[in-house]
Design an enzyme around this catalytic site. Structure first.
Site, short mmCIF file in Angstrom:
data_model
loop_
_atom_site.label_atom_id
_atom_site.label_comp_id
_atom_site.label_asym_id
_atom_site.label_seq_id
_atom_site.Cartn_x
_atom_site.Cartn_y
_atom_site.Cartn_z
N LYS A 46 -3.54 4.87 6.24
CA LYS A 46 -3.81 5.22 7.64
C LYS A 46 -3.50 6.70 7.84
CE LYS A 46 -2.47 1.57 10.37
NZ LYS A 46 -2.14 0.92 9.16
N ARG A 84 -10.08 -8.10 9.22
CA ARG A 84 -9.87 -9.09 8.14
C ARG A 84 -10.74 -10.32 8.38
NH1 ARG A 84 -3.85 -7.84 8.24
NH2 ARG A 84 -3.75 -6.13 6.75
N CYS A 140 -11.10 -12.36 16.84
CA CYS A 140 -11.70 -11.19 17.47
C CYS A 140 -12.99 -10.85 16.72
CB CYS A 140 -10.73 -10.01 17.42
SG CYS A 140 -9.08 -10.44 18.03
N ARG A 174 0.83 -1.21 0.00
CA ARG A 174 0.00 0.00 0.00
C ARG A 174 0.86 1.26 0.00
NH1 ARG A 174 -4.89 -1.05 2.46
NH2 ARG A 174 -3.72 -2.44 3.84
N TYR A 175 1.99 1.22 0.68
CA TYR A 175 2.87 2.39 0.80
C TYR A 175 4.19 2.03 0.11
CZ TYR A 175 -0.35 3.04 4.73
OH TYR A 175 -1.48 3.13 5.52
N CYS A 212 -5.33 -17.46 13.32
CA CYS A 212 -5.09 -16.70 14.56
C CYS A 212 -5.39 -17.63 15.74
CB CYS A 212 -6.04 -15.50 14.66
SG CYS A 212 -5.73 -14.26 13.41
N ASP A 271 -12.62 -0.39 12.24
CA ASP A 271 -12.88 -0.36 10.79
C ASP A 271 -14.31 -0.76 10.46
OD1 ASP A 271 -10.23 0.38 9.86
OD2 ASP A 271 -9.59 -1.55 10.67
N CYS A 309 -12.76 -8.09 14.02
CA CYS A 309 -11.57 -8.14 13.16
C CYS A 309 -11.80 -7.47 11.80
CB CYS A 309 -11.17 -9.60 12.94
SG CYS A 309 -9.76 -9.76 11.83
N ASP A 313 -7.94 4.00 9.33
CA ASP A 313 -7.58 3.48 8.01
C ASP A 313 -8.70 3.91 7.08
OD1 ASP A 313 -5.56 1.76 6.75
OD2 ASP A 313 -5.56 0.79 8.71
N ARG A 325 7.17 0.06 2.25
CA ARG A 325 6.92 -1.10 3.12
C ARG A 325 5.86 -2.00 2.53
NH1 ARG A 325 3.74 3.31 6.46
NH2 ARG A 325 4.81 4.51 4.90
S1 SF4 Z 1 -7.84 -8.72 14.95
FE1 SF4 Z 1 -8.15 -10.28 13.36
S2 SF4 Z 1 -6.09 -10.71 12.60
FE2 SF4 Z 1 -5.86 -9.72 14.59
S3 SF4 Z 1 -5.78 -11.41 16.09
FE3 SF4 Z 1 -7.90 -10.72 15.98
S4 SF4 Z 1 -8.80 -12.11 14.48
FE4 SF4 Z 1 -6.59 -12.25 14.17
#
Ligand code: SF4
Length: 350
Positions: free
Chosen positions: A315, A112, A107, A90-91, A103, A271, A110, A308, A94
């Site tokens: 960001k 993603r 979460c 994206r940048y 994971c 997000d 999340c 973001d 990096r």
């Molecule tokens: S925010 Fe998403 S990528 Fe990060 S630990 Fe939690 S589930 Fe995994």
């Protein structure tokens, strides 16, 4: 509860985290988004607390099935900047390298969530080779952020291979890992994992932590093992309604991290991921919290509040501005930590 056990959606009833009335709701959410939490996080939850901030982060809720109009499957536009599988560029200076989408926990907010926990879980050997070739062929890439998923779920042997291959690319100066493992699954942070991070290049670890209760004795010990190995540590936190949208909670979290030699780096505005509206605060509320923190803690304890921009535009800091200029005179008004205004001279000519 065995400490090395990962709990899935179907286990939540048997360990008392949800009652039978919610089984159907949990089953429907699990069809849509990955569900897992570690025994460490499950043990932290108070099932008698209806709004437990740890449960809110990991135990699915029917609210996730309510998709707001503004929400997106790819809220920060990763796909737009993915030239080859496993890379987000994206940048200019990096890239993000994503060797896995697994994971230790999933979460509920999340960003993603459409990809984490799904198949294929790992980049296969040819895809990983292509990702390294991509980095090798771009001398402008100064920093590689190894993310995912969570790269610390990789076996130390595979993690070590990632580090070694990046270490051998002459123009890569910094290797940065983003992980939730030291907090949610601290027993993984053992000598083989720490040895896998050894490199000639600078290796940074950025921890994800959202609530001071996550800094358990085991998490503190894992973080200390990393810092004793000489690894610079930073943290990122997601601002979450009902979890940490309270100045005293954020203060306790950031003080706890700094005392563990972890510099709070980013406070993310949540997000626009699908089914996460119940977690999002307004930007104004976030700025109020940041302003309140400014008056309470040293700069060391203050991360940058960032957004973001949806669609992949990057960001940006959305920290409230402490200065404003008078249009006619150019004189500045500066707000201190208590909200008092102070005059400051206009800029010199030229
Ligand atoms: S925010 Fe998403 S990528 Fe990060 S630990 Fe939690 S589930 Fe995994």
């Amino acid at each position: 509860m065995e400490r090395d056990r990962t709990l899935r959606a179907e286990d939540l009833g048997s360990v008392g985290l949800v009652g039978p009335a919610r089984f159907e709701e949990i089953r429907r959410v699990a069809q849509e988004f990955a569900v897992a939490l570690t025994a460490d996080m499950a043990a932290l939850i108070d099932p008698a607390h209806p709004a437990d901030p740890i449960a809110a982060q990991f135990v699915p809720s029917g609210a996730e099935l309510e998709i707001a109009r503004e929400e997106r499957t790819d809220p920060i536009g990763d796909e737009r900047w993915a030239p080859v599988p496993g890379i987000v560029h994206r940048y200019p200076d990096r890239v993000l390298l994503k060797p896995t989408v697994l994971c230790p926990v999933y979460c509920r907010f999340c960003f993603r969530r459409e990809v984490v926990g799904k198949q294929p879980a790992m980049l296969d050997r040819p895809a990983l080779d292509r990702a390294f070739d991509y980095i090798r062929q771009r001398p402008e890439v100064w920093e590689v952020i190894v993310s995912g998923g969570d790269p610390f779920v990789l076996a130390p042997r595979r993690l070590g291979e990632v580090v070694r291959r990046l270490d051998h690319i002459p123009h890569v100066a910094v290797i940065r890992f983003h992980t939730r493992v030291p907090v949610v699954d601290p027993r993984r942070v053992k000598p083989p994992l720490i040895q896998a991070l050894a490199a000639e290049k600078a290796v940074y670890v950025v921890l994800h932590a959202n609530h001071p209760r996550e800094l358990t004795t085991q998490a503190r010990e894992a973080i200390t093992r990393l810092s004793r190995a000489g690894i610079p540590l930073l943290s990122q936190t997601v601002l979450l309604r009902g979890v940490n949208d309270d100045a005293s909670v954020l203060e306790a979290l950031f003080r706890g991290l700094v005392a563990l030699r972890v510099k709070p780096y980013y406070l993310h505005h949540a997000d626009l991921a699908r089914g996460t509206a119940h977690f999002r605060t307004g930007i104004r509320a976030g700025q109020r919290l940041v302003r309140a923190l400014r008056g309470r803690v040293s700069g060391l304890c203050q991360p940058t509040y960032v957004l973001d921009i949806p669609g992949g535009y990057g960001k940006v800091p959305i920290t409230p501005c402490a200065v404003s200029a008078e249009a006619e005179t150019g004189k500045w008004n500066v707000e201190d930590g208590t909200g008092m205004q102070h005059a400051y001279p206009a800029d010199p000519e030229g």
